[in-house]
Design a protein around this motif. Structure first.
Motif, PDB file in Angstrom:
ATOM      1  N   ARG A 296      -1.581  12.833   5.691  1.00  0.00           N
ATOM      2  CA  ARG A 296      -2.093  13.375   6.962  1.00  0.00           C
ATOM      3  C   ARG A 296      -1.521  12.578   8.128  1.00  0.00           C
ATOM      4  NH1 ARG A 296      -6.542  14.822   4.024  1.00  0.00           N
ATOM      5  NH2 ARG A 296      -7.520  12.773   4.060  1.00  0.00           N
ATOM      6  N   ARG A 297      -1.484  11.253   7.953  1.00  0.00           N
ATOM      7  CA  ARG A 297      -0.998  10.397   9.041  1.00  0.00           C
ATOM      8  C   ARG A 297       0.497  10.561   9.287  1.00  0.00           C
ATOM      9  NH1 ARG A 297      -3.775   4.567   7.789  1.00  0.00           N
ATOM     10  NH2 ARG A 297      -5.956   5.236   7.918  1.00  0.00           N
ATOM     11  N   THR A 298       1.274  10.702   8.199  1.00  0.00           N
ATOM     12  CA  THR A 298       2.728  10.722   8.390  1.00  0.00           C
ATOM     13  C   THR A 298       3.251  12.124   8.689  1.00  0.00           C
ATOM     14  OG1 THR A 298       3.017  10.849   5.999  1.00  0.00           O
ATOM     15  CG2 THR A 298       3.213   8.676   6.986  1.00  0.00           C
ATOM     16  N   GLU A 299       2.426  13.135   8.513  1.00  0.00           N
ATOM     17  CA  GLU A 299       2.846  14.502   8.848  1.00  0.00           C
ATOM     18  C   GLU A 299       3.261  14.595  10.306  1.00  0.00           C
ATOM     19  OE1 GLU A 299      -0.162  17.323   7.796  1.00  0.00           O
ATOM     20  OE2 GLU A 299       0.575  17.478   5.736  1.00  0.00           O
TER      21      GLU A 299
ATOM     22  N   GLY B 199       0.851  -1.195   0.000  1.00  0.00           N
ATOM     23  CA  GLY B 199       0.000   0.000   0.000  1.00  0.00           C
ATOM     24  C   GLY B 199       0.878   1.233   0.000  1.00  0.00           C
ATOM     25  N   GLY B 200       0.262   2.377  -0.125  1.00  0.00           N
ATOM     26  CA  GLY B 200       1.009   3.632  -0.190  1.00  0.00           C
ATOM     27  C   GLY B 200       1.603   4.014   1.160  1.00  0.00           C
ATOM     28  N   GLU B 201       2.326   5.127   1.170  1.00  0.00           N
ATOM     29  CA  GLU B 201       2.929   5.596   2.419  1.00  0.00           C
ATOM     30  C   GLU B 201       1.856   5.945   3.433  1.00  0.00           C
ATOM     31  OE1 GLU B 201       5.990   8.633   1.967  1.00  0.00           O
ATOM     32  OE2 GLU B 201       6.647   7.551   0.173  1.00  0.00           O
ATOM     33  N   GLY B 202       2.083   5.503   4.665  1.00  0.00           N
ATOM     34  CA  GLY B 202       1.153   5.815   5.738  1.00  0.00           C
ATOM     35  C   GLY B 202      -0.137   5.022   5.692  1.00  0.00           C
ATOM     36  N   ALA B 203      -0.181   3.970   4.870  1.00  0.00           N
ATOM     37  CA  ALA B 203      -1.413   3.181   4.737  1.00  0.00           C
ATOM     38  C   ALA B 203      -1.677   2.312   5.960  1.00  0.00           C
ATOM     39  CB  ALA B 203      -1.342   2.303   3.482  1.00  0.00           C
ATOM     40  N   GLY B 204      -0.641   2.126   6.781  1.00  0.00           N
ATOM     41  CA  GLY B 204      -0.808   1.312   7.992  1.00  0.00           C
ATOM     42  C   GLY B 204      -0.111  -0.040   7.913  1.00  0.00           C
ATOM     43  N   LYS B 205       0.802  -0.183   6.965  1.00  0.00           N
ATOM     44  CA  LYS B 205       1.490  -1.462   6.774  1.00  0.00           C
ATOM     45  C   LYS B 205       2.247  -1.914   8.029  1.00  0.00           C
ATOM     46  CE  LYS B 205       3.861   0.304   3.395  1.00  0.00           C
ATOM     47  NZ  LYS B 205       3.258   1.658   3.425  1.00  0.00           N
ATOM     48  N   SER B 206       3.104  -1.035   8.538  1.00  0.00           N
ATOM     49  CA  SER B 206       3.940  -1.437   9.674  1.00  0.00           C
ATOM     50  C   SER B 206       3.083  -1.761  10.899  1.00  0.00           C
ATOM     51  CB  SER B 206       4.950  -0.328  10.005  1.00  0.00           C
ATOM     52  OG  SER B 206       5.745  -0.055   8.865  1.00  0.00           O
ATOM     53  N   THR B 207       2.008  -1.003  11.071  1.00  0.00           N
ATOM     54  CA  THR B 207       1.078  -1.269  12.179  1.00  0.00           C
ATOM     55  C   THR B 207       0.498  -2.666  12.053  1.00  0.00           C
ATOM     56  OG1 THR B 207       0.496   1.078  12.243  1.00  0.00           O
ATOM     57  CG2 THR B 207      -1.078  -0.455  13.264  1.00  0.00           C
ATOM     58  N   GLN B 208       0.059  -3.027  10.858  1.00  0.00           N
ATOM     59  CA  GLN B 208      -0.591  -4.330  10.658  1.00  0.00           C
ATOM     60  C   GLN B 208       0.416  -5.485  10.677  1.00  0.00           C
ATOM     61  OE1 GLN B 208      -3.811  -4.900  10.831  1.00  0.00           O
ATOM     62  NE2 GLN B 208      -4.131  -2.717  11.134  1.00  0.00           N
TER      63      GLN B 208
ATOM     64  N   ASP C  94      -9.905  -1.996   3.285  1.00  0.00           N
ATOM     65  CA  ASP C  94     -10.100  -0.561   3.483  1.00  0.00           C
ATOM     66  C   ASP C  94      -9.204  -0.086   4.636  1.00  0.00           C
ATOM     67  OD1 ASP C  94     -10.943   1.972   4.116  1.00  0.00           O
ATOM     68  OD2 ASP C  94     -13.080   1.462   4.247  1.00  0.00           O
ATOM     69  N   GLY C  95      -8.167   0.666   4.293  1.00  0.00           N
ATOM     70  CA  GLY C  95      -7.186   1.101   5.280  1.00  0.00           C
ATOM     71  C   GLY C  95      -7.676   2.219   6.181  1.00  0.00           C
ATOM     72  N   THR C  96      -8.905   2.702   5.950  1.00  0.00           N
ATOM     73  CA  THR C  96      -9.422   3.752   6.835  1.00  0.00           C
ATOM     74  C   THR C  96     -10.187   3.159   8.016  1.00  0.00           C
ATOM     75  OG1 THR C  96     -11.525   4.025   5.636  1.00  0.00           O
ATOM     76  CG2 THR C  96      -9.660   5.343   4.869  1.00  0.00           C
TER      77      THR C  96
ATOM     78  N   ASP D 138       7.006  -6.288   5.383  1.00  0.00           N
ATOM     79  CA  ASP D 138       6.486  -4.936   5.187  1.00  0.00           C
ATOM     80  C   ASP D 138       6.987  -4.501   3.799  1.00  0.00           C
ATOM     81  OD1 ASP D 138       5.897  -2.200   5.473  1.00  0.00           O
ATOM     82  OD2 ASP D 138       6.514  -2.188   7.588  1.00  0.00           O
ATOM     83  N   ARG D 139       6.149  -4.616   2.801  1.00  0.00           N
ATOM     84  CA  ARG D 139       6.421  -4.423   1.368  1.00  0.00           C
ATOM     85  C   ARG D 139       7.201  -5.614   0.791  1.00  0.00           C
ATOM     86  NH1 ARG D 139       4.973   0.453  -0.656  1.00  0.00           N
ATOM     87  NH2 ARG D 139       5.105   2.310   0.636  1.00  0.00           N
ATOM     88  N   PHE D 140       6.956  -5.871  -0.496  1.00  0.00           N
ATOM     89  CA  PHE D 140       7.707  -6.890  -1.228  1.00  0.00           C
ATOM     90  C   PHE D 140       7.569  -6.595  -2.717  1.00  0.00           C
ATOM     91  CE2 PHE D 140       8.450 -11.452  -2.575  1.00  0.00           C
ATOM     92  CZ  PHE D 140       9.749 -11.523  -2.124  1.00  0.00           C
TER      93      PHE D 140
ATOM     94  N   LYS E  36     -10.512   1.085  11.561  1.00  0.00           N
ATOM     95  CA  LYS E  36      -9.648   1.140  12.743  1.00  0.00           C
ATOM     96  C   LYS E  36      -8.620   0.002  12.682  1.00  0.00           C
ATOM     97  CE  LYS E  36     -12.148   3.771  16.031  1.00  0.00           C
ATOM     98  NZ  LYS E  36     -13.368   4.118  15.232  1.00  0.00           N
ATOM     99  N   PRO E  37      -7.420   0.232  13.219  1.00  0.00           N
ATOM    100  CA  PRO E  37      -6.385  -0.804  13.158  1.00  0.00           C
ATOM    101  C   PRO E  37      -6.868  -2.185  13.614  1.00  0.00           C
ATOM    102  CG  PRO E  37      -5.446   1.234  13.971  1.00  0.00           C
ATOM    103  CD  PRO E  37      -6.920   1.491  13.818  1.00  0.00           C
ATOM    104  N   ASP E  38      -7.638  -2.247  14.693  1.00  0.00           N
ATOM    105  CA  ASP E  38      -8.093  -3.557  15.181  1.00  0.00           C
ATOM    106  C   ASP E  38      -9.059  -4.227  14.208  1.00  0.00           C
ATOM    107  OD1 ASP E  38      -6.535  -3.431  17.378  1.00  0.00           O
ATOM    108  OD2 ASP E  38      -8.133  -2.870  18.787  1.00  0.00           O
ATOM    109  N   ALA E  39      -9.892  -3.418  13.555  1.00  0.00           N
ATOM    110  CA  ALA E  39     -10.847  -3.974  12.583  1.00  0.00           C
ATOM    111  C   ALA E  39     -10.080  -4.530  11.374  1.00  0.00           C
ATOM    112  CB  ALA E  39     -11.843  -2.904  12.145  1.00  0.00           C
ATOM    113  N   ILE E  40      -9.055  -3.815  10.953  1.00  0.00           N
ATOM    114  CA  ILE E  40      -8.231  -4.313   9.839  1.00  0.00           C
ATOM    115  C   ILE E  40      -7.546  -5.622  10.246  1.00  0.00           C
ATOM    116  CG2 ILE E  40      -6.215  -3.822   8.384  1.00  0.00           C
ATOM    117  CD1 ILE E  40      -6.953  -0.821   8.651  1.00  0.00           C
ATOM    118  N   ALA E  41      -6.994  -5.625  11.450  1.00  0.00           N
ATOM    119  CA  ALA E  41      -6.305  -6.839  11.932  1.00  0.00           C
ATOM    120  C   ALA E  41      -7.268  -8.029  11.970  1.00  0.00           C
ATOM    121  CB  ALA E  41      -5.700  -6.585  13.307  1.00  0.00           C
TER     122      ALA E  41
END
Ligand SMILES: Nc1ncnc2c1ncn2[C@@H]1O[C@H](COP(=O)(O)OP(=O)(O)OP(=O)(O)O)[C@@H](O)[C@H]1O
Ligand SMILES: [Mg+2]
Length: 208
Positions: A142-145, A11-20, A183-185, A93-95, A187-192
């Protein structure tokens, strides 16, 4: 010994990859599965050096492709394949899809060259599951700012992001068995939770 499974986040920058990546590794370990976390570019000492080189310079897209492929060849041969063979799960985290999108679709490197490089550096070690975190233009920034990556988000950025988003979606459409768009918008727990359901259905069913 049962081979481990290989899962990548894209996904793009700040999409939440490292979090997930972190959340999934936690769940896998809680389920008793040996798991290693890794990232690209990087993943080995040589790969991390290449990552630093590329981030410092502003190489041509084809230069970037070849440097990242060198890093990836090391990563696959020295980290990913041995871990999988040992029964360890690998979460990256990315490949390879980041290369297809950034150097290929956005950078204009031909798909023939991208495919040839993949064949030489990755094949046959493709991910068992790739999670693509999909976020609208502007959201990642917005997230990475908050981390100080401050710059004005303009129309050209929005266009670039839209092409990036579309390129990841095209990969998912072409390879639905491997890929899952979330959908990366959410909440982190819902994505997980979504990710975990996919892991259970696609990778764990029958494996235990
Ligand atoms: N689902 C989410 N909703 C809202 N904010 C999130 C979500 N997931 C992560 N974040 C926050 O957004 C920021 C970026 O997240 P993260 O570092 O996981 O993304 P990334 O895709 O790894 O970014 P990068 O491409 O810069 O490495 C962090 O501050 C994180 O806490
Ligand atoms: Mg990250």
């Amino acid at each position: 010994m049962t081979r481990g499974k290989f899962i990548t986040f894209e996904g793009g920058e700040g999409a939440g990859k490292s979090t997930q990546v972190a959340l999934l590794a936690e769940r896998l370990r809680a389920a008793g599965l040996a798991t290693v976390i890794t990232r690209e570019p990087g993943g080995t000492p040589l790969g991390e050096s290449i990552r630093a080189l590329v981030l410092d310079a502003e190489p041509e897209h084809v230069t970037e492709l070849l440097l990242f492929a060198a890093a990836r060849a090391e990563h696959v041969a020295k980290v990913i394949r041995p871990a999988l063979a040992h029964g360890t799960w690998v979460v990256s985290d990315r490949f390879v899809d980041s290369t297809r999108v950034y150097q290929g679709v956005l950078g204009g490197v031909s798909s023939a060259l991208i495919a040839a490089v993949e064949a030489g550096s990755v094949a046959p070690t493709f991910p068992d599951l790739t999670v693509i975190l999909d976020i609208p233009a502007g959201e990642g920034q917005r997230r990475t700012e908050a981390r100080g990556a401050l710059s004005r988000f303009d129309a050209a950025d929005a266009d670039y992001h839209e092409r990036l988003r579309q390129a990841f979606r095209d990969i998912a459409r072409a390879e639905p068995q491997r890929c899952l768009v979330i959908d990366g918008t959410l909440k982190p727990d819902a994505i997980a939770d979504h990710v975990w359901r996919a892991v259970e259905q696609r990778l764990l069913a029958g494996a235990r």
